[in-house]
Design a protein around this motif. Structure first.
Motif, PDB file in Angstrom:
ATOM      1  N   PHE A 266      59.683  54.670  20.741  1.00  0.00           N
ATOM      2  CA  PHE A 266      60.345  56.174  20.333  1.00  0.00           C
ATOM      3  C   PHE A 266      59.874  57.015  21.656  1.00  0.00           C
ATOM      4  CE2 PHE A 266      59.463  54.476  16.110  1.00  0.00           C
ATOM      5  CZ  PHE A 266      60.847  53.879  15.727  1.00  0.00           C
ATOM      6  N   GLU A 267      61.017  58.111  21.761  1.00  0.00           N
ATOM      7  CA  GLU A 267      60.980  59.203  22.670  1.00  0.00           C
ATOM      8  C   GLU A 267      61.604  60.358  22.018  1.00  0.00           C
ATOM      9  OE1 GLU A 267      64.750  59.272  25.561  1.00  0.00           O
ATOM     10  OE2 GLU A 267      63.050  58.099  26.317  1.00  0.00           O
ATOM     11  N   ILE A 268      60.931  61.556  22.423  1.00  0.00           N
ATOM     12  CA  ILE A 268      61.313  62.823  22.016  1.00  0.00           C
ATOM     13  C   ILE A 268      62.691  63.009  22.790  1.00  0.00           C
ATOM     14  CG2 ILE A 268      60.736  65.306  21.275  1.00  0.00           C
ATOM     15  CD1 ILE A 268      57.830  64.201  21.427  1.00  0.00           C
ATOM     16  N   LYS A 269      63.723  63.633  21.783  1.00  0.00           N
ATOM     17  CA  LYS A 269      64.912  63.931  22.560  1.00  0.00           C
ATOM     18  C   LYS A 269      64.622  65.376  22.950  1.00  0.00           C
ATOM     19  CE  LYS A 269      69.960  64.774  21.347  1.00  0.00           C
ATOM     20  NZ  LYS A 269      70.885  64.681  20.232  1.00  0.00           N
TER      21      LYS A 269
ATOM     22  N   ASP B  70      54.823  70.824  19.981  1.00  0.00           N
ATOM     23  CA  ASP B  70      55.480  72.344  20.590  1.00  0.00           C
ATOM     24  C   ASP B  70      55.503  72.499  21.961  1.00  0.00           C
ATOM     25  OD1 ASP B  70      56.368  74.846  20.642  1.00  0.00           O
ATOM     26  OD2 ASP B  70      55.049  75.702  19.171  1.00  0.00           O
ATOM     27  N   GLU B  71      56.763  72.288  22.464  1.00  0.00           N
ATOM     28  CA  GLU B  71      57.090  72.311  23.857  1.00  0.00           C
ATOM     29  C   GLU B  71      57.999  73.626  24.041  1.00  0.00           C
ATOM     30  OE1 GLU B  71      59.060  69.570  27.376  1.00  0.00           O
ATOM     31  OE2 GLU B  71      58.684  68.640  25.412  1.00  0.00           O
ATOM     32  N   ARG B  72      57.298  74.715  24.939  1.00  0.00           N
ATOM     33  CA  ARG B  72      57.809  75.771  25.294  1.00  0.00           C
ATOM     34  C   ARG B  72      58.288  76.508  23.906  1.00  0.00           C
ATOM     35  NH1 ARG B  72      59.990  72.085  29.132  1.00  0.00           N
ATOM     36  NH2 ARG B  72      59.247  72.378  31.296  1.00  0.00           N
ATOM     37  N   ASN B  73      57.988  76.333  22.945  1.00  0.00           N
ATOM     38  CA  ASN B  73      58.303  76.912  21.925  1.00  0.00           C
ATOM     39  C   ASN B  73      59.904  76.643  21.438  1.00  0.00           C
ATOM     40  OD1 ASN B  73      55.880  78.053  21.157  1.00  0.00           O
ATOM     41  ND2 ASN B  73      56.166  79.942  22.529  1.00  0.00           N
ATOM     42  N   THR B  74      60.443  75.810  22.307  1.00  0.00           N
ATOM     43  CA  THR B  74      61.746  75.472  21.936  1.00  0.00           C
ATOM     44  C   THR B  74      62.064  74.003  21.445  1.00  0.00           C
ATOM     45  OG1 THR B  74      62.025  74.668  24.201  1.00  0.00           O
ATOM     46  CG2 THR B  74      62.548  76.842  23.912  1.00  0.00           C
TER      47      THR B  74
ATOM     48  N   GLY C 165      47.640  73.499  31.941  1.00  0.00           N
ATOM     49  CA  GLY C 165      48.564  73.188  33.071  1.00  0.00           C
ATOM     50  C   GLY C 165      50.044  73.009  32.613  1.00  0.00           C
ATOM     51  N   LEU C 166      50.270  72.732  31.249  1.00  0.00           N
ATOM     52  CA  LEU C 166      51.525  72.122  30.784  1.00  0.00           C
ATOM     53  C   LEU C 166      51.827  72.948  29.531  1.00  0.00           C
ATOM     54  CD1 LEU C 166      50.945  68.286  30.386  1.00  0.00           C
ATOM     55  CD2 LEU C 166      52.139  69.514  32.397  1.00  0.00           C
ATOM     56  N   PRO C 167      53.255  73.251  29.433  1.00  0.00           N
ATOM     57  CA  PRO C 167      53.751  74.129  28.344  1.00  0.00           C
ATOM     58  C   PRO C 167      53.678  73.459  26.872  1.00  0.00           C
ATOM     59  CG  PRO C 167      55.652  73.265  29.573  1.00  0.00           C
ATOM     60  CD  PRO C 167      54.505  72.769  30.179  1.00  0.00           C
ATOM     61  N   LEU C 168      52.421  72.848  26.577  1.00  0.00           N
ATOM     62  CA  LEU C 168      52.689  71.877  25.412  1.00  0.00           C
ATOM     63  C   LEU C 168      51.358  72.456  24.526  1.00  0.00           C
ATOM     64  CD1 LEU C 168      53.105  68.243  26.796  1.00  0.00           C
ATOM     65  CD2 LEU C 168      54.556  69.576  25.608  1.00  0.00           C
ATOM     66  N   LYS C 169      51.806  72.335  23.175  1.00  0.00           N
ATOM     67  CA  LYS C 169      50.733  72.230  22.124  1.00  0.00           C
ATOM     68  C   LYS C 169      50.831  71.040  21.254  1.00  0.00           C
ATOM     69  CE  LYS C 169      50.521  77.340  21.805  1.00  0.00           C
ATOM     70  NZ  LYS C 169      50.594  78.608  20.788  1.00  0.00           N
TER      71      LYS C 169
END
Length: 478
Positions: free
Chosen positions: A380-383, A361-365, A321-325
């Protein structure tokens, strides 16, 4: 010139016998010193104090452990005196060496006399010799010489004595002995101490003892044996109340690429291969790997948890359900960062500040490898990512602690221990006893001079001697 004869002063010429006597006295003093009980007591006390130091002060620990517990100045003194590795210091080895010399000198000084007494049967003795013994008596028996002598031989034999008889003109001498091995026991025990110490020294200097932390499924090279060891399985058995019952490891030895032996080891049941022993020593939580990590995935926009996932070690997972690996690639139990080498490491084995590293890996971007902390979820957070990852739990991976050792002197130690048990048993349970009886004719029949000695257990021998004398005087059954 003045008519008087010249007087030539004669210098005393050293006598070869006097010089030899001096050396004999010196060597005798040396033997007496090394065989003395005072030296033995001093060595035992010194070794006991040394063992106490080695017990109180942990051996072979890292420097920071000693500094933290005792202080830096005390640690310096520990290094100077060898207190951090007591059992491999020159002075500890010297104490053991002196103990060996003491034991061997005692053996050299005392055993030859015992051996001679074992080899020689002192049959021909005088009446004065018999009457000078601690246990002695003179009996009058109204029989002839031969029947009394035969009765003595039979009586001593029934009591377990080895009997010798000698007939001389006008008298018969009977000699009986038993328990000669009881005299040997103490000397065997003395010698066993030397064998045990020598075996320990051989193991200390030519063996090794190491500790290995091993994970299930991993293969490790054993350089001292030139073979590999694979940990097939590790597990813990529990009692019904939850306490640990046992911990076990199934190990396989791989020698030159071929599995050679497989064994499940437990405490006190090691695997032995090529003289190297693998003991099940301990277990614990690994500090660089875990089984499963649990994550909450939140949307940054509203701080809402949109998914909770369990990540297995080094396995990528697609979030439904999410664009995540997401994949978990690293773990440290107590996070620390080396700014010089730009490396992350675990500064201790304790799980004080656990953290995992993710490959996202989010939306391959958006591709990132952030560290996520268990105690500091928002550090920390992912930019450019729409999601925040929260590390909420994990299942540690257990390691098996193996003690790996080789002791080439262990067989010698076991031989020494066996000698000690045998020697103490012989010395404690068998007593060397000797009896002499001289049968001399007189007007009323014969006069029997009886005497005896014992190495130990004088009270029991007194009773045996009294019963024997009573039976000698008793009339034989017709």
């Amino acid at each position: 010139m003045d008519g008087k004869p010249d007087v030539v002063s004669e210098q005393p010429v050293p006598s070869p016998s006097a010089s030899r006597l001096g050396w004999e006295e010196f060597s005798r003093e040396i033997v007496e010193f090394f065989a003395s009980i005072k030296l033995a007591m001093f060595l035992f006390i010194a070794l006991a104090m040394t063992a106490t130091i080695g017990t109180v002060i942990q051996q072979g620990e890292r420097a920071e452990t000693y500094v933290q517990e005792y202080g830096e100045e005390a640690y310096r003194w520990f290094l100077r005196l060898g207190f951090t590795d007591v059992y491999h210091t020159w002075w500890f080895t010297g104490l053991l060496g002196l103990l060996c010399v003491n034991s061997l000198t005692c053996f050299y000084k005392r055993f030859p006399g015992v051996w001679r007494s074992m080899r020689q049967d002192k049959v021909s003795v005088s009446r004065a010799f018999i009457q000078g013994l601690r246990n002695q008596t003179v009996l009058s028996v109204s029989e002839s010489t031969e029947p009394v002598a035969e009765r003595l031989v039979k009586l001593f034999g029934e009591k377990g004595y080895r009997v010798l008889a000698k007939s001389d003109p006008g008298e018969v001498t009977v000699y009986a002995t038993k328990g000669i091995m009881g005299r040997v026991g103490a000397h065997v025990a003395h010698l066993s101490a030397t064998v045990i110490v020598l075996g320990g020294l051989i193991g200390s200097y030519y063996g090794f003892q190491e500790f290995g932390v091993c994970l299930e499924g991993q293969t490790y090279h054993i350089p001292r044996g030139n073979f590999d060891l694979r940990v097939d399985k590790f597990w813990i058995d529990y009692h019904e109340n939850g306490s640990v019952k046992s911990y076990n490891s199934t190990l396989t030895v791989i020698d030159q690429g071929t599995p050679t032996i497989t064994k499940t080891i437990t405490v006190n049941d090691p695997l032995v291969y090529k003289g190297i022993w693998f003991y099940q020593s301990s277990y614990g939580d690994a500090w660089d790997q875990i089984e499963v990590a649990r994550l909450n995935i939140k949307e940054k926009a509203n701080d809402k948890v949109v998914a909770t996932v369990d990540l297995e070690w080094n396995k990528e997972k697609t979030i439904e359900g999410l664009p995540l690996k997401v994949k978990m690639t690293d773990f440290v139990a107590d996070f620390a960062f080396n700014s010089t080498e730009k490396k992350v490491f675990s500064k201790t084995a304790e799980h004080s500040n656990p953290a995992i590293r993710l490959a996202v890996d989010e939306r391959n971007t958006v591709q990132s490898t952030p560290w996520v902390f268990y105690h500091y979820p928002d550090l920390f957070e992912i930019k450019d990512s729409a999601y925040q990852f929260e590390f909420i739990g994990y299942q540690p991976k257990k390691f098996t602690g193996l003690q790996i050792a080789r002791n080439p002197g262990i067989n010698m130690v076991w031989v020494g221990c066996t000698m000690l048990v045998v020697g103490m048993t012989l010395s404690s349970l068998i007593y060397h006893r000797r009896l002499w009886a001289k049968v001399v004719p007189d007007e009323m029949g014969v006069r029997v001079y009886v005497g005896g000695t014992t190495h130990k257990s004088q009270i029991d021998f007194d009773k045996e001697f009294r019963k024997l004398t009573e039976k000698i005087q008793a009339k034989p059954l017709s």
